[in-house]
Design a protein around this motif. Structure first.
Motif, PDB file in Angstrom:
ATOM      1  N   VAL A  77       0.857  -1.194   0.000  1.00 14.92           N
ATOM      2  CA  VAL A  77       0.000   0.000   0.000  1.00 14.92           C
ATOM      3  C   VAL A  77       0.889   1.240   0.000  1.00 14.92           C
ATOM      4  N   LYS A  78       0.740   2.099  -1.024  1.00 19.78           N
ATOM      5  CA  LYS A  78       1.643   3.236  -1.199  1.00 19.78           C
ATOM      6  C   LYS A  78       0.971   4.597  -1.088  1.00 19.78           C
ATOM      7  N   ALA A  79      -0.355   4.641  -1.007  1.00 20.67           N
ATOM      8  CA  ALA A  79      -1.046   5.932  -1.027  1.00 20.67           C
ATOM      9  C   ALA A  79      -2.028   6.047   0.130  1.00 20.67           C
ATOM     10  N   THR A  80      -2.071   7.222   0.731  1.00 19.35           N
ATOM     11  CA  THR A  80      -3.033   7.489   1.792  1.00 19.35           C
ATOM     12  C   THR A  80      -3.432   8.955   1.786  1.00 19.35           C
ATOM     13  N   ASP A  81      -4.681   9.217   2.129  1.00 19.48           N
ATOM     14  CA  ASP A  81      -5.103  10.585   2.390  1.00 19.48           C
ATOM     15  C   ASP A  81      -4.593  10.995   3.764  1.00 19.48           C
ATOM     16  N   LEU A  82      -4.353  12.279   3.941  1.00 25.18           N
ATOM     17  CA  LEU A  82      -4.032  12.862   5.240  1.00 25.18           C
ATOM     18  C   LEU A  82      -5.249  13.696   5.609  1.00 25.18           C
TER      19      LEU A  82
END
Length: 269
Positions: free
Chosen positions: A138-143
């Motif tokens: 998993v490489k993407a996340t919202d902040l």
């Protein structure tokens, strides 16, 4: 002079000035539209492709008049990474503040501040160093900002817009690399008037790709909101690789975001 195209608009380069036109897709902004014009809390966004990297993230106040106290909670997917260190920013210097990042590895940061007098309406509220792990790929996340409130000296709530950030690999348009002089200035010409509060050093910036740090730059938007001038605060180092990045967080006066970010790689000769 060279001519290229960026979404049907011309992209012109010269030895001194770089201009490009950005078109907007109909991607509504996800913040509180009723709060636009009353100030914003903005989480920075970072493009990072690799695991085991440390990137800097901040939460900033923009045009939040009469701010004296507040609280916020920042959430993210802990599979992407976690905050290694967190500290109060310059905008709340002189206030009493507390940071709770005991749940950082679970994806939660909490922060609160209070002052007996009005604080700066612009500046960093919170700074953190985020370490990427990319668990399970998993490489993407919202902040994401949640449970967030801002108050004036009388304890009255100030309604502000909340702009979330992200950590993810770059997935926008990459232009052909250029070789430029160290004191280069860029002019970005937009196809529609821009919302000045969306033009920040978090949404438009120069990245030193060789050292992976941001270069401080002055951003000046024209009175009609269609022309942005980007001027580095100091001459750029020779033989280093850089990128000028315009992120999706840039918005038009109708709160329409860029459909995709744009990166212009360049080397200083």
């Amino acid at each position: 002079m060279k001519k290229r195209h960026l979404r049907t608009k011309s992209l012109r380069f010269s030895m001194i000035m770089l201009s490009f036109v950005l078109l907007f897709a109909l991607v509504p902004w996800q913040g509180d539209a009723s709060a636009v014009g009353k100030g914003s809390l903005i989480v920075s966004s970072v493009y990072e492709d690799s695991a085991r990297k440390t990137v800097s993230i901040s939460v900033e106040a923009s045009s939040v008049e009469d701010m004296a106290s507040g609280q916020l909670e920042l959430r993210y997917d802990p599979q992407v990474g976690y905050a290694r260190s967190v500290e109060a920013g310059s905008a709340v210097s002189g206030s009493i503040s507390t940071v709770n990042y005991e749940a950082a590895k679970d994806g939660i940061i909490k922060f609160a501040w209070i002052s007996t007098e009005e604080l700066s309406s612009d500046g960093e509220l919170l700074n953190l160093e985020f370490y990427t792990t990319h668990e399970k790929g998993v490489k993407a996340t919202d902040l994401e900002l949640v449970a967030t409130q801002v108050f004036d000296e009388d304890g009255e709530e100030i309604k502000v817009a909340l702009e979330d950030g992200y950590v993810k690999p770059f997935d926008g348009k990459i232009e052909v690399a250029e070789e430029v002089v160290g004191d280069k200035t860029w002019t970005v010409t937009f196809s529609t008037p821009m919302l000045s509060s969306s033009i920040t050093n978090q949404s438009v910036y120069i990245l030193n790709e060789s050292r992976r740090n941001l270069v401080k730059a002055d951003l000046s938007l024209s009175n009609d909101g269609t022309v942005l001038t980007v001027t580095p605060d100091e001459e750029l180092g020779r033989y280093f690789d850089y990128s000028l990045i315009v992120s999706e967080n840039v918005r038009s006066m109708t709160n329409t975001r860029l459909k995709q970010a744009v990166k212009v790689p360049f080397t200083v000769k």
